[in-house]
Design an enzyme around this catalytic site. Sequence first.
Site, short mmCIF file in Angstrom:
data_model
loop_
_atom_site.label_atom_id
_atom_site.label_comp_id
_atom_site.label_asym_id
_atom_site.label_seq_id
_atom_site.Cartn_x
_atom_site.Cartn_y
_atom_site.Cartn_z
CE LYS A 43 -3.59 -2.65 0.01
NZ LYS A 43 -3.00 -3.96 0.37
CE1 TYR B 149 -8.95 -9.92 3.36
CE2 TYR B 149 -9.44 -10.08 5.71
CZ TYR B 149 -8.81 -9.45 4.66
OH TYR B 149 -8.02 -8.36 4.92
CE1 TYR C 196 -5.31 -9.00 1.15
CE2 TYR C 196 -4.40 -8.70 3.35
CZ TYR C 196 -5.38 -8.44 2.41
OH TYR C 196 -6.42 -7.62 2.73
C1 LIG Z 1 -3.70 -5.18 0.20
C2 LIG Z 1 -2.76 -6.31 0.17
C3 LIG Z 1 -2.66 -7.15 -0.96
C4 LIG Z 1 -3.56 -7.04 -2.15
O1 LIG Z 1 -3.28 -5.96 -2.99
P1 LIG Z 1 -4.45 -5.38 -3.90
O2 LIG Z 1 -3.81 -4.29 -4.65
O3 LIG Z 1 -5.52 -4.93 -2.95
O4 LIG Z 1 -4.96 -6.48 -4.77
C5 LIG Z 1 -1.72 -8.17 -0.94
N1 LIG Z 1 -0.93 -8.37 0.13
C6 LIG Z 1 -0.99 -7.60 1.23
C7 LIG Z 1 -0.10 -7.93 2.38
C8 LIG Z 1 -1.91 -6.55 1.29
O5 LIG Z 1 -1.97 -5.80 2.40
#
Ligand SMILES: *Cc1c(COP(=O)(O)O)cnc(C)c1O
Length: 335
Positions: A49, A260, A286
């Site tokens: 981010k 999730y 993730y």
């Molecule tokens: C937000 C996030 C993602 C996903 O990225 P997107 O651009 O929302 O698809 C992947 N890994 C982590 C650790 C995240 O915080």
Amino acid sequence: MTHLHLARQPLGFFPTPIHELTHLGKLLGGPRIFIKRDDLTGLACGGNKTRKLEYLVGQALAEGADTLITAGAMQSNHCRQTAAAAASLGLECHLVLGGAEPATVNGNLLLDQLLGAKIHWAGDHRKGEDIPMLAEQLRRAGRRPYTVPYGGSTPLGATGFVEALYELDRQTTALGMDFDHLLFASSSGGTQAGLMVGKRLLNKNYQITGIAIDKVGDGQKSLGELILELANATAQFLETAIRLSPAEVQLDEGYAVSGYGEISAGDREAIQLLARHEGILLDPVYTGRAMAGLIDRVRKGCYGRDEKLLFWHTGGAPALFAYASSLGEPATAAH
Ligand SMILES: *Cc1c(COP(=O)(O)O)cnc(C)c1O
């Protein structure tokens, strides 16, 4: 990157490193595997981010904002990085988090508090539905709020990942090598959309494969459709002539079998393999799942032995601490 003059606020340390995962590569006996360390962007434990926020916060400052608002899950990495960006710039930060206040504060939520964010619990309104009301209240109180979009996934936010592909291109040129496949976790789609546009702008041959973290998109649209729309909106926003087709969206949705944040056996194996053989911390939501996908795809023979894979580590390790009950071993097991 383009002729557009976008106000970009530096928030992280770039370029992020690239190195080979030699032990993992040997263990799997397949192609060479490399990693790009966006977990090391440096913004209060880092993450993907940061790249989006450099553009979004740049716009907020250009508009004279004194307050950032955003939304996410209790363990949102996006919210934690937004809170850190705000703190570093002397802005106020309001986070609208899904669910109810938990009994114990841990992981990203703990960091949000330490970073001074004001937290609003939104119950079932998990995607920022309450933000317009909060923004109005803040405006009436004399503040100038800027709403950072959910997951930072708008054309402006995704521009951070168009730029990331240029960064990667400079690194591979310097290394004198290139990758055949890029793999990473895909959730709100900005990472994948930006990388896809960057690939077309630079005429690269990468196969870009997102590993879907969640089962569905926003209810009406699939994640693949959302990514395609966002990629085309980003291409247009950057005033390019590029148009992407549905066939260009490569999304593997085979690993979003548990919901999730529910850790599957594959997620756990991936997290442990990377920790024990590479000393690298993945996250429980993730990157653990995306790496589980990479490992499974290598085992299934999806890649040739002379191909080179790049796993894009998108961060998130602070959430590990909030998942101690599913990831930890009982204290007695060690004795
Ligand atoms: C937000 C996030 C993602 C996903 O990225 P997107 O651009 O929302 O698809 C992947 N890994 C982590 C650790 C995240 O915080």
